[in-house]
Write a protein that holds these residues in place. Structure first.
Motif, short mmCIF file in Angstrom:
data_model
loop_
_atom_site.label_atom_id
_atom_site.label_comp_id
_atom_site.label_asym_id
_atom_site.label_seq_id
_atom_site.Cartn_x
_atom_site.Cartn_y
_atom_site.Cartn_z
N PHE A 1 12.13 16.07 4.46
CA PHE A 1 12.67 15.36 3.30
C PHE A 1 11.56 14.64 2.51
O PHE A 1 11.83 14.04 1.48
CB PHE A 1 13.71 14.34 3.74
N GLY A 2 10.33 14.66 3.02
CA GLY A 2 9.23 13.98 2.35
C GLY A 2 9.17 12.49 2.64
O GLY A 2 8.58 11.74 1.86
N GLU B 1 0.82 -1.20 0.00
CA GLU B 1 0.00 0.00 0.00
C GLU B 1 0.86 1.26 0.00
O GLU B 1 0.52 2.25 -0.67
CB GLU B 1 -0.94 -0.01 1.20
N LEU B 2 1.97 1.22 0.74
CA LEU B 2 2.85 2.39 0.75
C LEU B 2 3.49 2.59 -0.62
O LEU B 2 3.60 3.73 -1.10
CB LEU B 2 3.93 2.21 1.83
N ILE B 3 3.88 1.51 -1.27
CA ILE B 3 4.42 1.61 -2.62
C ILE B 3 3.38 2.21 -3.57
O ILE B 3 3.66 3.13 -4.34
CB ILE B 3 4.87 0.22 -3.13
N ALA B 4 2.16 1.69 -3.50
CA ALA B 4 1.10 2.13 -4.40
C ALA B 4 0.68 3.58 -4.15
O ALA B 4 0.19 4.25 -5.07
CB ALA B 4 -0.12 1.22 -4.25
N GLN C 1 7.76 8.96 -4.44
CA GLN C 1 7.98 9.90 -5.55
C GLN C 1 7.89 11.36 -5.09
O GLN C 1 8.34 12.27 -5.80
CB GLN C 1 6.97 9.65 -6.67
N LYS C 2 7.29 11.59 -3.93
CA LYS C 2 7.15 12.95 -3.41
C LYS C 2 8.33 13.36 -2.54
O LYS C 2 8.43 14.53 -2.13
CB LYS C 2 5.85 13.06 -2.61
N ALA C 3 9.22 12.42 -2.21
CA ALA C 3 10.38 12.74 -1.38
C ALA C 3 11.40 13.56 -2.16
O ALA C 3 11.37 13.60 -3.40
CB ALA C 3 11.02 11.44 -0.87
#
Length: 224
Positions: free
Chosen positions: A148-149, A37-40, A45-47
């Motif tokens: 750092f996101g 779920e975290l990958i999805a 990509q926002k970091a």
């Protein structure tokens, strides 16, 4: 042995339910669900990434000394590694790999710090357990990780699993929020520009420290 090979070997034993973990298939499936779920979510990509400016930070080491990113960058390039805590075996394997690479990092003219949300006592345990010679810094409330996101909140079902496993993050971190950083590693040039960034929402995947050494050497050469 490359770091990822060590991580894969540990994961295979863990998922096979070998001692000392002896975890059930349902535990493994719940952890994998949270990772998927975290990958999805696209959070990684926002970091911050290469080309971005690093947010300056000042954090405490385990002895209460204030460590400033600005001060470290005056000495040369800086390697920053974000990890989850001493309770995470994957993180400990990564810290050991960074320690093994430390002579090469320092030879290239860079400093290395690792950042986690855990309290000082657990950072001291990280140092002892992994025989570390570089600073471990406490990022209370994951505020620097957020800059750092990297900060994310654990889903409720994972919180309940962690509680059942006596993995009490509020006690480890001195913070009731049940947040963690995604594992990440950065190389920052002396002007504060990020020149290498590796962020992975799958905590079982970590780059080998050797991957960033050519980048450190190039940045150090340009600064000299």
């Amino acid at each position: 042995m490359p770091l990822q090979d060590k991580l894969d070997a540990f994961k295979a034993n863990f998922q096979a339910g070998k001692p000392p973990y002896n975890v059930s298939r349902s535990v493994i499936e719940t952890m994998q669900r949270a990772t998927n779920e975290l990958i999805a979510s696209g959070a990684a990509q926002k970091a911050l990434k290469a080309g971005d400016k690093m947010p300056a930070f000042t954090l405490d080491d385990p002895e209460g000394n204030r460590v400033s990113s600005i001060g470290l960058l005056r000495q040369g390039p800086l390697v920053v590694s974000f990890y989850r805590g001493v309770w995470c075996p994957y993180c400990n394997l990564e810290l050991q790999a960074l320690q093994a690479a430390l002579p090469a990092i320092r030879k290239a003219g860079a400093n290395l710090v690792a950042i986690s949300p855990q309290v000082a006592a657990n950072s001291r345990k990280s140092v002892r357990q992994n025989a570390l010679d570089f600073p471990i810094l406490s990022d209370m409330h994951n505020d620097v990780a957020a800059a750092f996101g990297l900060r994310f909140a654990l889903p409720d079902y994972l919180v309940e699993l962690y509680k059942s496993l006596k993995n009490d993050l509020p006690t480890f971190n001195g913070d009731p929020s049940w947040t963690l950083p995604m594992p990440a590693r950065y190389v920052i040039a002396q002007d504060g520009t990020i020149v290498y960034a590796e962020v992975n929402p799958d905590y079982t995947r970590r780059p080998d420290p050797s991957d960033m050494l050519p980048v450190i050497e190039r940045v150090a050469d340009r600064a000299s």
